[in-house]
Design a protein around this motif. Structure first.
Motif, PDB file in Angstrom:
ATOM      1  N   GLU A  54       0.824  -1.211   0.000  1.00 47.82           N
ATOM      2  CA  GLU A  54       0.000   0.000   0.000  1.00 47.82           C
ATOM      3  C   GLU A  54       0.858   1.262   0.000  1.00 47.82           C
ATOM      4  OE1 GLU A  54      -3.009   2.734  -0.025  1.00 47.82           O
ATOM      5  OE2 GLU A  54      -3.132   0.613  -0.476  1.00 47.82           O
ATOM      6  N   ILE A  55       1.947   1.232   0.729  1.00 53.63           N
ATOM      7  CA  ILE A  55       2.824   2.404   0.809  1.00 53.63           C
ATOM      8  C   ILE A  55       3.799   2.415  -0.370  1.00 53.63           C
ATOM      9  CG2 ILE A  55       4.519   3.623   2.223  1.00 53.63           C
ATOM     10  CD1 ILE A  55       1.760   3.447   3.567  1.00 53.63           C
ATOM     11  N   LYS A  56       4.451   1.291  -0.626  1.00 55.00           N
ATOM     12  CA  LYS A  56       5.504   1.229  -1.648  1.00 55.00           C
ATOM     13  C   LYS A  56       4.981   1.436  -3.062  1.00 55.00           C
ATOM     14  CE  LYS A  56       7.260  -2.755  -0.807  1.00 55.00           C
ATOM     15  NZ  LYS A  56       8.078  -3.960  -0.720  1.00 55.00           N
ATOM     16  N   ALA A  57       3.811   0.916  -3.380  1.00 56.94           N
ATOM     17  CA  ALA A  57       3.326   0.940  -4.762  1.00 56.94           C
ATOM     18  C   ALA A  57       2.052   1.761  -4.927  1.00 56.94           C
ATOM     19  CB  ALA A  57       3.082  -0.490  -5.226  1.00 56.94           C
ATOM     20  N   SER A  58       1.796   2.671  -4.014  1.00 57.05           N
ATOM     21  CA  SER A  58       0.519   3.383  -4.020  1.00 57.05           C
ATOM     22  C   SER A  58       0.405   4.440  -5.102  1.00 57.05           C
ATOM     23  CB  SER A  58       0.277   4.037  -2.666  1.00 57.05           C
ATOM     24  OG  SER A  58       1.158   5.133  -2.506  1.00 57.05           O
ATOM     25  N   GLY A  59       1.517   5.013  -5.536  1.00 61.27           N
ATOM     26  CA  GLY A  59       1.454   6.146  -6.454  1.00 61.27           C
ATOM     27  C   GLY A  59       1.437   7.457  -5.708  1.00 61.27           C
ATOM     28  N   ASN A  60       1.170   7.414  -4.393  1.00 60.71           N
ATOM     29  CA  ASN A  60       1.203   8.610  -3.550  1.00 60.71           C
ATOM     30  C   ASN A  60       1.533   8.148  -2.127  1.00 60.71           C
ATOM     31  OD1 ASN A  60       0.762  10.909  -1.999  1.00 60.71           O
ATOM     32  ND2 ASN A  60      -0.977  11.580  -3.233  1.00 60.71           N
ATOM     33  N   ARG A  61       2.798   7.933  -1.877  1.00 58.44           N
ATOM     34  CA  ARG A  61       3.271   7.397  -0.601  1.00 58.44           C
ATOM     35  C   ARG A  61       2.784   8.215   0.594  1.00 58.44           C
ATOM     36  NH1 ARG A  61       7.705   4.064   1.121  1.00 58.44           N
ATOM     37  NH2 ARG A  61       8.524   4.763   3.110  1.00 58.44           N
ATOM     38  N   GLN A  62       2.814   9.523   0.470  1.00 55.33           N
ATOM     39  CA  GLN A  62       2.409  10.394   1.577  1.00 55.33           C
ATOM     40  C   GLN A  62       0.928  10.200   1.908  1.00 55.33           C
ATOM     41  OE1 GLN A  62       3.201  14.558   1.003  1.00 55.33           O
ATOM     42  NE2 GLN A  62       1.978  15.158   2.760  1.00 55.33           N
ATOM     43  N   ALA A  63       0.078  10.220   0.907  1.00 52.97           N
ATOM     44  CA  ALA A  63      -1.357  10.050   1.152  1.00 52.97           C
ATOM     45  C   ALA A  63      -1.656   8.652   1.688  1.00 52.97           C
ATOM     46  CB  ALA A  63      -2.150  10.314  -0.122  1.00 52.97           C
ATOM     47  N   ALA A  64      -0.951   7.637   1.177  1.00 51.51           N
ATOM     48  CA  ALA A  64      -1.179   6.261   1.628  1.00 51.51           C
ATOM     49  C   ALA A  64      -0.798   6.076   3.090  1.00 51.51           C
ATOM     50  CB  ALA A  64      -0.404   5.279   0.751  1.00 51.51           C
ATOM     51  N   ALA A  65       0.189   6.829   3.562  1.00 51.84           N
ATOM     52  CA  ALA A  65       0.674   6.683   4.941  1.00 51.84           C
ATOM     53  C   ALA A  65      -0.121   7.520   5.935  1.00 51.84           C
ATOM     54  CB  ALA A  65       2.150   7.063   5.016  1.00 51.84           C
ATOM     55  N   GLU A  66      -0.966   8.416   5.460  1.00 51.30           N
ATOM     56  CA  GLU A  66      -1.727   9.284   6.358  1.00 51.30           C
ATOM     57  C   GLU A  66      -2.963   8.596   6.901  1.00 51.30           C
ATOM     58  OE1 GLU A  66      -2.585  12.872   4.249  1.00 51.30           O
ATOM     59  OE2 GLU A  66      -0.576  13.656   4.550  1.00 51.30           O
ATOM     60  N   GLY A  67      -3.382   9.082   8.027  1.00 48.16           N
ATOM     61  CA  GLY A  67      -4.609   8.599   8.626  1.00 48.16           C
ATOM     62  C   GLY A  67      -4.380   7.401   9.523  1.00 48.16           C
ATOM     63  N   GLU A  68      -5.467   6.910  10.048  1.00 50.23           N
ATOM     64  CA  GLU A  68      -5.402   5.780  10.974  1.00 50.23           C
ATOM     65  C   GLU A  68      -6.079   4.552  10.385  1.00 50.23           C
ATOM     66  OE1 GLU A  68      -6.556   6.757  14.918  1.00 50.23           O
ATOM     67  OE2 GLU A  68      -5.175   8.433  15.037  1.00 50.23           O
ATOM     68  N   TRP A  69      -6.041   4.414   9.068  1.00 49.42           N
ATOM     69  CA  TRP A  69      -6.726   3.292   8.433  1.00 49.42           C
ATOM     70  C   TRP A  69      -6.167   1.946   8.874  1.00 49.42           C
ATOM     71  CZ3 TRP A  69      -3.778   0.120   5.479  1.00 49.42           C
ATOM     72  CH2 TRP A  69      -2.601   0.631   4.915  1.00 49.42           C
ATOM     73  N   LEU A  70      -4.872   1.860   9.123  1.00 51.02           N
ATOM     74  CA  LEU A  70      -4.275   0.593   9.552  1.00 51.02           C
ATOM     75  C   LEU A  70      -4.774   0.203  10.948  1.00 51.02           C
ATOM     76  CD1 LEU A  70      -2.350  -1.775   9.185  1.00 51.02           C
ATOM     77  CD2 LEU A  70      -0.476  -0.286   9.902  1.00 51.02           C
ATOM     78  N   VAL A  71      -4.797   1.154  11.849  1.00 50.79           N
ATOM     79  CA  VAL A  71      -5.298   0.889  13.207  1.00 50.79           C
ATOM     80  C   VAL A  71      -6.782   0.540  13.146  1.00 50.79           C
ATOM     81  CG1 VAL A  71      -5.731   1.932  15.475  1.00 50.79           C
ATOM     82  CG2 VAL A  71      -3.546   2.326  14.316  1.00 50.79           C
ATOM     83  N   GLN A  72      -7.540   1.240  12.313  1.00 53.86           N
ATOM     84  CA  GLN A  72      -8.972   0.951  12.182  1.00 53.86           C
ATOM     85  C   GLN A  72      -9.203  -0.463  11.643  1.00 53.86           C
ATOM     86  OE1 GLN A  72     -10.490   4.151   9.789  1.00 53.86           O
ATOM     87  NE2 GLN A  72     -10.129   5.670  11.383  1.00 53.86           N
ATOM     88  N   LEU A  73      -8.411  -0.881  10.655  1.00 53.66           N
ATOM     89  CA  LEU A  73      -8.545  -2.248  10.141  1.00 53.66           C
ATOM     90  C   LEU A  73      -8.156  -3.280  11.193  1.00 53.66           C
ATOM     91  CD1 LEU A  73      -7.295  -2.124   6.441  1.00 53.66           C
ATOM     92  CD2 LEU A  73      -9.610  -2.537   7.280  1.00 53.66           C
ATOM     93  N   ALA A  74      -7.109  -3.001  11.948  1.00 51.77           N
ATOM     94  CA  ALA A  74      -6.686  -3.922  13.014  1.00 51.77           C
ATOM     95  C   ALA A  74      -7.769  -4.041  14.082  1.00 51.77           C
ATOM     96  CB  ALA A  74      -5.368  -3.457  13.618  1.00 51.77           C
ATOM     97  N   GLN A  75      -8.373  -2.927  14.455  1.00 49.18           N
ATOM     98  CA  GLN A  75      -9.456  -2.954  15.445  1.00 49.18           C
ATOM     99  C   GLN A  75     -10.650  -3.741  14.911  1.00 49.18           C
ATOM    100  OE1 GLN A  75      -9.897   1.281  15.981  1.00 49.18           O
ATOM    101  NE2 GLN A  75      -8.598   1.289  17.815  1.00 49.18           N
ATOM    102  N   TYR A  76     -10.950  -3.549  13.646  1.00 50.42           N
ATOM    103  CA  TYR A  76     -12.053  -4.285  13.030  1.00 50.42           C
ATOM    104  C   TYR A  76     -11.753  -5.782  13.013  1.00 50.42           C
ATOM    105  CZ  TYR A  76     -15.723  -5.585   9.788  1.00 50.42           C
ATOM    106  OH  TYR A  76     -16.814  -6.181   9.229  1.00 50.42           O
ATOM    107  N   MET A  77     -10.520  -6.137  12.639  1.00 53.48           N
ATOM    108  CA  MET A  77     -10.131  -7.559  12.625  1.00 53.48           C
ATOM    109  C   MET A  77     -10.302  -8.174  14.004  1.00 53.48           C
ATOM    110  SD  MET A  77      -6.714  -7.795  10.289  1.00 53.48           S
ATOM    111  CE  MET A  77      -6.641  -9.581  10.219  1.00 53.48           C
ATOM    112  N   ARG A  78      -9.860  -7.463  15.035  1.00 48.06           N
ATOM    113  CA  ARG A  78      -9.973  -7.994  16.392  1.00 48.06           C
ATOM    114  C   ARG A  78     -11.432  -8.186  16.778  1.00 48.06           C
ATOM    115  NH1 ARG A  78      -6.754  -5.337  21.158  1.00 48.06           N
ATOM    116  NH2 ARG A  78      -7.892  -3.486  20.551  1.00 48.06           N
ATOM    117  N   LYS A  79     -12.240  -7.188  16.499  1.00 49.91           N
ATOM    118  CA  LYS A  79     -13.662  -7.252  16.852  1.00 49.91           C
ATOM    119  C   LYS A  79     -14.347  -8.429  16.155  1.00 49.91           C
ATOM    120  CE  LYS A  79     -17.840  -4.676  15.927  1.00 49.91           C
ATOM    121  NZ  LYS A  79     -18.357  -3.575  15.134  1.00 49.91           N
TER     122      LYS A  79
END
Length: 187
Positions: A54-79
């Motif tokens: 997602e970061i390496k091949a996104s086409g926009n590394r900065q935008a891909a790394a912003e936000g808390e989408w990874l934490v949100q997905l991890a929380q969803y997975m746990r739930k």
């Protein structure tokens, strides 16, 4: 000369304001977490996000790394995994790689550099390592899975259309149902 003395402090204020945090977390920063805090029978951790597709091949590394989408997905997975897991079992999940649905297409022009283009050729993908133990600590299942949803745009399952992570969440739900359903209960 009076105009120049005003411009310099004003420019300095603007430059400092541009450096201030906008409230968007950056998962590549030094203090970014690599796991959810311990809670319940399911733990979720992840590899260094800088190695994620997602970061390496996104086409926009900065935008891909912003936000808390990874934490949100991890929380969803746990739930969701907690709901699927048999009582007394524990599950350790480690996200090794993620490619979210869609891509940034910088060749579309400057005005669209920050826009994630959702096309069927960019399905969500995830590589997950897991280890499930029973109440006695005996390993019941473990492995590494590459999960994807190649039909993510045609999947007719109802889901929140305003959720930017809806395709990834649907993929996670499908994997959890396949991987951790109780064969006795038929789940």
């Amino acid at each position: 000369m009076r105009g120049k003395t005003f411009v310099l402090p004003f420019a300095l204020v603007l430059a400092l304001a541009g450096c201030a945090s906008t409230g968007n977390a950056n998962m590549l920063s030094a203090g970014a977490p690599l796991a959810l805090p311990a809670s319940g029978p399911v733990s979720v951790a992840w590899a260094d996000p800088a190695t994620f597709t997602e970061i390496k091949a996104s086409g926009n590394r900065q935008a891909a790394a912003e936000g808390e989408w990874l934490v949100q997905l991890a929380q969803y997975m746990r739930k969701q995994a907690t709901k699927t897991l048999p009582a007394g079992d524990r599950l350790e999940l480690t996200i090794l790689d993620i490619q979210r649905a869609g891509r940034y297409e910088p060749w579309q022009g400057v005005e669209r550099q920050g826009v994630r283009m959702i096309r069927d050729i960019y399905p969500p993908r995830m590589t997950v390592k897991y280890r499930q133990t029973d109440a006695g600590g005996v390993v019941v299942a473990e492995g590494e899975r590459k999960i994807t949803d190649p039909a993510f745009l045609t999947n007719a399952a109802p889901f929140n259309d305003s959720d930017p992570l809806r395709y990834e969440k649907r993929m996670i739900d499908s994997w959890l149902r396949r991987e951790f359903r109780d064969p006795v209960a038929g789940r």
